[in-house]
Each structure stands twice: as structure tokens, then as C-alpha cells.
Design a protein around this motif. Structure first.
Motif, PDB file in Angstrom:
ATOM      1  N   LYS A 177       0.824  -1.209   0.000  1.00 25.90           N
ATOM      2  CA  LYS A 177       0.000   0.000   0.000  1.00 25.90           C
ATOM      3  C   LYS A 177       0.854   1.254   0.000  1.00 25.90           C
ATOM      4  O   LYS A 177       0.530   2.242  -0.675  1.00 25.90           O
ATOM      5  N   SER A 178       1.964   1.231   0.749  1.00 24.03           N
ATOM      6  CA  SER A 178       2.819   2.420   0.867  1.00 24.03           C
ATOM      7  C   SER A 178       3.947   2.447  -0.146  1.00 24.03           C
ATOM      8  O   SER A 178       4.682   3.432  -0.202  1.00 24.03           O
ATOM      9  N   LYS A 179       4.109   1.355  -0.927  1.00 25.57           N
ATOM     10  CA  LYS A 179       5.292   1.195  -1.800  1.00 25.57           C
ATOM     11  C   LYS A 179       6.550   1.333  -0.932  1.00 25.57           C
ATOM     12  O   LYS A 179       7.476   2.068  -1.241  1.00 25.57           O
ATOM     13  N   GLY A 180       6.539   0.583   0.155  1.00 28.66           N
ATOM     14  CA  GLY A 180       7.553   0.748   1.183  1.00 28.66           C
ATOM     15  C   GLY A 180       8.730  -0.201   1.065  1.00 28.66           C
ATOM     16  O   GLY A 180       9.002  -0.779  -0.004  1.00 28.66           O
ATOM     17  N   GLN A 181       9.430  -0.383   2.201  1.00 28.15           N
ATOM     18  CA  GLN A 181      10.665  -1.155   2.222  1.00 28.15           C
ATOM     19  C   GLN A 181      10.660  -2.138   3.397  1.00 28.15           C
ATOM     20  O   GLN A 181      10.270  -1.780   4.504  1.00 28.15           O
ATOM     21  N   LEU A 182      11.144  -3.338   3.116  1.00 27.21           N
ATOM     22  CA  LEU A 182      11.369  -4.338   4.152  1.00 27.21           C
ATOM     23  C   LEU A 182      12.871  -4.457   4.364  1.00 27.21           C
ATOM     24  O   LEU A 182      13.624  -4.654   3.415  1.00 27.21           O
ATOM     25  N   VAL A 183      13.304  -4.346   5.620  1.00 26.45           N
ATOM     26  CA  VAL A 183      14.712  -4.492   5.973  1.00 26.45           C
ATOM     27  C   VAL A 183      14.858  -5.714   6.859  1.00 26.45           C
ATOM     28  O   VAL A 183      14.264  -5.776   7.941  1.00 26.45           O
ATOM     29  N   ASN A 184      15.630  -6.702   6.418  1.00 31.22           N
ATOM     30  CA  ASN A 184      15.891  -7.903   7.207  1.00 31.22           C
ATOM     31  C   ASN A 184      17.280  -7.814   7.825  1.00 31.22           C
ATOM     32  O   ASN A 184      18.225  -7.348   7.184  1.00 31.22           O
ATOM     33  N   MET A 185      17.411  -8.284   9.061  1.00 34.59           N
ATOM     34  CA  MET A 185      18.708  -8.254   9.732  1.00 34.59           C
ATOM     35  C   MET A 185      19.426  -9.575   9.498  1.00 34.59           C
ATOM     36  O   MET A 185      19.083 -10.593  10.072  1.00 34.59           O
ATOM     37  N   ALA A 186      20.435  -9.548   8.640  1.00 34.07           N
ATOM     38  CA  ALA A 186      21.284 -10.710   8.401  1.00 34.07           C
ATOM     39  C   ALA A 186      22.522 -10.577   9.290  1.00 34.07           C
ATOM     40  O   ALA A 186      22.459 -10.005  10.371  1.00 34.07           O
ATOM     41  N   SER A 187      23.664 -11.073   8.827  1.00 34.23           N
ATOM     42  CA  SER A 187      24.875 -11.034   9.648  1.00 34.23           C
ATOM     43  C   SER A 187      26.065 -11.392   8.778  1.00 34.23           C
ATOM     44  O   SER A 187      25.950 -12.181   7.826  1.00 34.23           O
ATOM     45  N   ALA A 188      27.229 -10.847   9.124  1.00 28.12           N
ATOM     46  CA  ALA A 188      28.453 -11.231   8.433  1.00 28.12           C
ATOM     47  C   ALA A 188      28.794 -12.691   8.662  1.00 28.12           C
ATOM     48  O   ALA A 188      29.592 -13.264   7.915  1.00 28.12           O
ATOM     49  N   SER A 189      28.191 -13.320   9.664  1.00 24.60           N
ATOM     50  CA  SER A 189      28.428 -14.747   9.895  1.00 24.60           C
ATOM     51  C   SER A 189      27.870 -15.595   8.763  1.00 24.60           C
ATOM     52  O   SER A 189      28.180 -16.789   8.660  1.00 24.60           O
ATOM     53  N   ALA A 190      27.051 -15.008   7.900  1.00 23.92           N
ATOM     54  CA  ALA A 190      26.492 -15.733   6.765  1.00 23.92           C
ATOM     55  C   ALA A 190      27.396 -15.677   5.536  1.00 23.92           C
ATOM     56  O   ALA A 190      27.119 -16.352   4.544  1.00 23.92           O
TER      57      ALA A 190
END
Length: 249
Positions: free
Chosen positions: A118-131
Motif C-alpha cells: 500500500k505504501s510502496k515501502g521497504q522491508l529491511v531484514n537483519m542478516a549477519s556477516a556470519s552468513a
């Protein structure tokens, strides 16, 4: 006033992100399974169990009533780490990390989709350098963050037609409770990143300046984690494995 919803916001990285966006004038939803103990006129908080789809629906719906029905950014931040060799971990320790770090992030993305569409928004996922390369003694955690990276890439393509941007952050150890473990990489690399640095990186990532920056999917925080990510993308598997053995073996 733009809005951001943050999971795992009671402390650590989540709280730092909340405080950064509040300082920038955003409406902030800070939700966690633990109580939120800080206050601000533009802060709305509540309880969220990220492993429960109904809890996600309730929390996002509640926050949307305070943000005019729109949510511009959802920060899928909540995560846990239980260190130790896989052979020494009990099944509950294994399952809990997968439930929070994989299932929780996936349910959060699923529940956030209609609001972000609806907002044309953004999803931010928290990954890690361990990946970047699987790490011993935090094998389950490392694997869950690889999952987060793959989910981010897939949803970035899947949700493109909906106008939703999907990105993630890949920081090294930050000064939070997650770094209070016996993983060898903590001793060898140190804990040099502050939660405020992570929050600043997230702020810059969602407030991109041009189309080139908008197209960036994986975001490092420090010079070292950016270098490790670049090195892993260029190095053969045997070289990457050797490097990881030196850092975390």
C-alpha cells in the motif's frame, strides 16, 4: 510523517534503530516479546512474538492505527543466538534459533506485505556477516542468517511488481547481548561496531539518494565486514573456507 515498525526493539540494535528514526522525526513502532522501557511522543510500542503469525497481524494492525494506516518501513530485526558446537546443543536450542531467526523473519515479511504494498515501502531484514561463510560454534545462527540473505533476494524479485524494496544488513559483531558468546571470531575480530553505527547504516539504506543506491540489496556496516563480503564473492570456496578457519576456526 513517515513510519517504521521494528521487531526486537526492546534493546540492542532494535532500540538503536528506533532512537535514530525518532530523532529524525519518524513515527516509530517498537515491538518485542519483552516490554519496551523507553518513551517518546512519536513512539508506539507493544508485545510481539515473532514466531506467531497472529501476533504479527495484531502488532502491525495496532501500529497502523497510529500511522494513518500506512507503514513505510518494516525492520525485521528480532533474532537470537545460542553458541556452542552443534554436537553439544540441545534440540530446543537448535529449534529456537530457527524459529526466531527464520520462521519469525518469514512470518514478519508475510504479515508486512499488504502494508508495504500500500505504501510502496521497504522491508529491511537483519542478516549477519556470519552468513558470508558458515562459522563454527555458531553454526545454527550462521545458517539462519544465510537463510535471511536468500529470503531477502527472493522477495526482492517476488515483490518488485508490488513496488516493495527488500534489503538486508550484514554487520559483524556489534556491542549487544548477542556478542556475549564464546565464538572464536569474537575474540579474533573483536566487537567494534556500535548499535548506533548499525542504525545509521539502516537509515542511509532506506533513505537512498539515487537509483544506484536503491538497487543495492546487501548492506555492510563496517569496512571489515564489507571487505569480507567482497572477498567471499570473489574467492573460490577453498580460499573462503581457509579464511574462515583463520578467523573463526
Amino acid at each position: 510523517m513517515p513510519s517504521i515498525f521494528i521487531s526486537g526493539a526492546a534493546r540492542g540494535l532494535g532500540r538503536a534503530v528506533a532512537e535514530k528514526f525518532l530523532a529524525e522525526g519518524w513515527t516509530v513502532g517498537a515491538y518485542d516479546i519483552a516490554p519496551i522501557t523507553y518513551e517518546h511522543p512519536h513512539l508506539f510500542s507493544g508485545i510481539l512474538d515473532v514466531t506467531d503469525a497472529a501476533s504479527w497481524e495484531e502488532a502491525l494492525g495496532e501500529f497502523a492505527t497510529h500511522s494513518g494506516g500506512l507503514i513505510d518501513v518494516v525492520d525485521n530485526n528480532a533474532g537470537i543466538l545460542i553458541d556452542g558446537a552443534l554436537s553439544s546443543l540441545g534440540p530446543n536450542a537448535v529449534a529456537r534459533q530457527i524459529e526466531v531467526n527464520c520462521l519469525g523473519v518469514t512470518l514478519g515479511a508475510q504479515a508486512a506485505h499488504p502494508y508495504l504494498k500500500k505504501s510502496k515501502g521497504q522491508l529491511v531484514n537483519m542478516a549477519s556477516a556470519s552468513a558470508i561463510h558458515g562459522q563454527p560454534n555458531i553454526a545454527v545462527y550462521s545458517a539462519t542468517k544465510s537463510y535471511v540473505g536468500g529470503l531477502t533476494e527472493a522477495l526482492g524479485l517476488e515483490w518488485r511488481r508490488d513496488g516493495i524494496r527488500v534489503i538486508d544488513l550484514w554487520p559483524l559483531w556489534a556491542r549487544t547481548g548477542l556478542a556475549e558468546v564464546e565464538a572464536p571470531s569474537v575474540r579474533r575480530l573483536g566487537v567494534r561496531i556500535t548499535p548506533e553505527q548499525v542504525a545509521q547504516t539502516l537509515w542511509r539504506a532506506v533513505n537512498y539518494k539515487n537509483r544506484w543506491e536503491r538497487g543495492k540489496v546487501h548492506h555492510g556496516v563496517s569496512t571489515l565486514d564489507k571487505a569480507l563480503y567482497l572477498g567471499r564473492s570473489l574467492a573460490p570456496d577453498r580460499v573462503a573456507r581457509l579464511l574462515t578457519r583463520v578467523i573463526a576456526g
